[in-house]
Design a protein around this motif. Structure first.
Motif, short mmCIF file in Angstrom:
data_model
loop_
_atom_site.label_atom_id
_atom_site.label_comp_id
_atom_site.label_asym_id
_atom_site.label_seq_id
_atom_site.Cartn_x
_atom_site.Cartn_y
_atom_site.Cartn_z
N VAL A 229 0.92 -1.20 0.03
CA VAL A 229 0.10 0.10 -0.02
C VAL A 229 1.03 1.16 0.14
O VAL A 229 1.84 1.17 0.76
CB VAL A 229 -0.91 0.06 1.23
N SER A 230 0.53 2.16 -0.78
CA SER A 230 1.19 3.56 -0.74
C SER A 230 0.10 4.65 -1.04
O SER A 230 -1.23 4.06 -0.83
CB SER A 230 2.08 3.52 -2.37
N SER A 231 0.62 5.72 -0.72
CA SER A 231 -0.37 6.98 -0.54
C SER A 231 -0.15 8.06 -1.60
O SER A 231 0.73 8.09 -2.13
CB SER A 231 -0.54 7.38 0.96
N VAL A 232 -1.27 8.69 -1.97
CA VAL A 232 -1.20 9.94 -2.96
C VAL A 232 -2.09 11.06 -2.34
O VAL A 232 -3.20 10.70 -1.69
CB VAL A 232 -1.53 9.59 -4.12
N GLU A 233 -1.57 12.09 -2.27
CA GLU A 233 -2.49 13.24 -2.05
C GLU A 233 -3.53 13.76 -3.22
O GLU A 233 -3.06 13.73 -4.32
CB GLU A 233 -1.67 14.47 -1.74
N MET A 234 -4.94 13.79 -2.67
CA MET A 234 -5.90 14.03 -3.73
C MET A 234 -7.19 14.66 -2.99
O MET A 234 -7.66 14.10 -2.22
CB MET A 234 -6.18 12.89 -4.63
N ASP A 235 -7.50 15.91 -3.36
CA ASP A 235 -8.65 16.16 -2.99
C ASP A 235 -9.71 16.38 -4.04
O ASP A 235 -9.27 16.93 -5.20
CB ASP A 235 -8.11 17.97 -2.51
N GLN B 57 -2.88 15.99 -10.76
CA GLN B 57 -1.59 16.01 -10.25
C GLN B 57 -1.58 14.42 -9.85
O GLN B 57 -0.51 13.79 -10.22
CB GLN B 57 -1.36 16.77 -9.25
N ALA B 58 -2.35 13.95 -8.92
CA ALA B 58 -2.54 12.41 -8.59
C ALA B 58 -2.50 11.53 -9.98
O ALA B 58 -1.69 10.65 -9.83
CB ALA B 58 -3.67 12.18 -7.82
N ALA B 59 -3.22 11.86 -10.65
CA ALA B 59 -3.33 11.06 -12.16
C ALA B 59 -2.06 10.95 -12.74
O ALA B 59 -1.56 9.95 -13.26
CB ALA B 59 -4.33 11.69 -13.14
N ALA B 60 -1.43 12.19 -12.90
CA ALA B 60 -0.21 12.08 -13.46
C ALA B 60 0.89 11.25 -12.75
O ALA B 60 1.87 10.67 -13.28
CB ALA B 60 0.29 13.52 -13.53
N THR B 61 0.89 11.53 -11.34
CA THR B 61 1.80 10.70 -10.40
C THR B 61 1.83 9.38 -10.53
O THR B 61 2.84 8.55 -10.83
CB THR B 61 1.70 11.01 -9.08
N ILE B 62 0.42 8.91 -10.90
CA ILE B 62 0.39 7.40 -10.84
C ILE B 62 0.51 6.88 -12.22
O ILE B 62 1.15 5.68 -12.34
CB ILE B 62 -1.23 7.08 -10.44
N ASN B 63 0.47 7.68 -13.07
CA ASN B 63 0.76 7.36 -14.60
C ASN B 63 2.22 7.06 -14.77
O ASN B 63 2.76 6.20 -15.07
CB ASN B 63 0.43 8.33 -15.61
N VAL B 64 2.99 7.91 -14.06
CA VAL B 64 4.69 8.00 -13.84
C VAL B 64 5.03 6.77 -13.34
O VAL B 64 6.08 6.08 -13.73
CB VAL B 64 5.10 9.13 -13.29
N HIS B 65 4.43 6.40 -11.96
CA HIS B 65 4.94 5.38 -11.27
C HIS B 65 4.45 4.05 -11.59
O HIS B 65 4.98 2.94 -11.44
CB HIS B 65 4.36 5.67 -9.79
N GLY C 286 -16.75 15.62 -7.71
CA GLY C 286 -15.42 15.08 -7.20
C GLY C 286 -15.36 13.62 -8.28
O GLY C 286 -14.14 13.38 -8.84
N VAL C 287 -16.66 12.74 -7.89
CA VAL C 287 -16.32 11.42 -8.47
C VAL C 287 -16.13 11.54 -10.13
O VAL C 287 -15.53 11.05 -10.72
CB VAL C 287 -17.46 10.54 -8.23
N TYR C 288 -17.02 12.43 -10.61
CA TYR C 288 -17.03 12.84 -12.28
C TYR C 288 -15.74 13.22 -12.70
O TYR C 288 -15.00 12.64 -13.59
CB TYR C 288 -18.10 13.97 -12.41
N ASP C 289 -15.08 14.07 -11.73
CA ASP C 289 -13.68 14.64 -12.14
C ASP C 289 -12.74 13.50 -12.14
O ASP C 289 -11.55 13.49 -12.85
CB ASP C 289 -13.22 15.76 -11.52
N VAL C 290 -12.66 12.70 -11.10
CA VAL C 290 -11.73 11.54 -10.89
C VAL C 290 -11.76 10.64 -12.06
O VAL C 290 -10.81 10.17 -12.55
CB VAL C 290 -12.17 10.85 -9.13
N ILE C 291 -13.13 10.25 -12.13
CA ILE C 291 -13.15 8.99 -13.49
C ILE C 291 -12.87 9.80 -14.57
O ILE C 291 -12.10 9.18 -15.46
CB ILE C 291 -14.74 9.07 -13.58
N ARG C 292 -13.12 10.93 -14.96
CA ARG C 292 -12.44 11.77 -16.41
C ARG C 292 -11.04 11.60 -16.19
O ARG C 292 -10.45 11.46 -17.37
CB ARG C 292 -12.92 12.82 -16.40
N SER C 293 -10.48 11.93 -15.06
CA SER C 293 -9.16 11.94 -15.22
C SER C 293 -8.10 10.76 -15.14
O SER C 293 -7.06 10.49 -15.66
CB SER C 293 -8.54 12.60 -13.87
#
Length: 236
Positions: free
Chosen positions: A57-63, A72-80, A119-126
């Motif tokens: 388990v790891s963590s990412v900051e996401m509001d 930013q979180a989507a970009a981080t997860i894509n890179v890692h 929030g859910v809409y934006d997360v799904i889109r990203s």
């Protein structure tokens, strides 16, 4: 890019309550889990506790109310990791004081919709592009029986009800739009013993999580665009 073949799962609002239990259960099933939380420190602490149990388990900051934070979180997860297999939209708020919808301060409705719907809409889109590039994904939206059509005939809890009703609609629309082996479903976890549900709730987070996690591992023939409670499909 991850070095092993583990599936990657992201849980929003993963630092406590049901979200934390969902992260734990997914990790126990062999997923590499990313626990997203609005507060970076709380997310790190929650991830460390699960790591102590030898869980991946790891963590990412996401509001979820901040589009820049989501991107930013989507970009981080894509890179890692370069991929995302499972997304659980668990982050949510319950701000109603049981006032009538037309009598409450409109900011209560706005803030509720900002987290529970937009929030859910934006997360799904990203995050859906990370699924589309591999033609596979499982999305689970944590909804509520309060979002069912039948609940709208009764007054009270109007902001929360409307937000979950809209979330249920979003679930159906996204299911109709996605291509490939990408499935999206909504789940009513029931009344759960968490900070939000209170201590008198009958369900433990573990019981609630078990009634949700199965949707993360359904096969190509599994359901999409449906609403579930305790593993059974229920009407919208």
């Amino acid at each position: 890019m991850s070095s092993d073949n583990k599936q990657i799962a992201l849980v929003t609002g993963g630092n406590r309550g049901l979200g934390n239990e969902l992260a734990k259960q997914l990790a126990l099933k062999g997923f590499k889990v990313i626990l997203a939380s609005r507060n970076l420190e709380m997310g790190k602490k929650a991830a460390e506790k699960l790591k102590e149990l030898n869980l991946d388990v790891s963590s990412v900051e996401m509001d979820v109310t901040n589009q820049e934070s989501i991107h930013q979180a989507a970009a981080t997860i894509n890179v890692h990791f370069g991929r995302l297999d499972v997304l659980i939209n668990n982050a949510g708020v319950y701000l109603d004081k049981n006032e009538k919808l037309l009598a409450m301060d409109p900011i209560i409705l706005e803030n509720t919709m900002a987290t529970n719907f937009f929030g859910v809409y934006d997360v799904i889109r990203s995050f859906i592009p990370l699924m589309e590039k591999q033609g596979y994904g499982r999305i689970i939206n944590i909804s509520s029986e309060y979002g069912a059509n039948s609940e709208l005939s009764y007054p009270g809890v109007g902001a929360y009800k409307l937000s979950k009703f809209a979330l249920n609609g979003l679930t159906q629309l996204v299911a109709a739009e996605v291509n490939g082996d990408i499935k999206i479903n909504a789940v009513d976890p029931g009344w759960v013993r968490t900070d939000m549900g209170g201590q008198s709730a009958p369900k433990t987070p573990r019981e609630a999580a078990e009634s949700i996690i199965w949707l993360a591992t359904i096969g190509r023939e599994g359901p999409s665009g449906a609403f579930f409670r305790d593993g059974k499909q229920i009407p919208w």
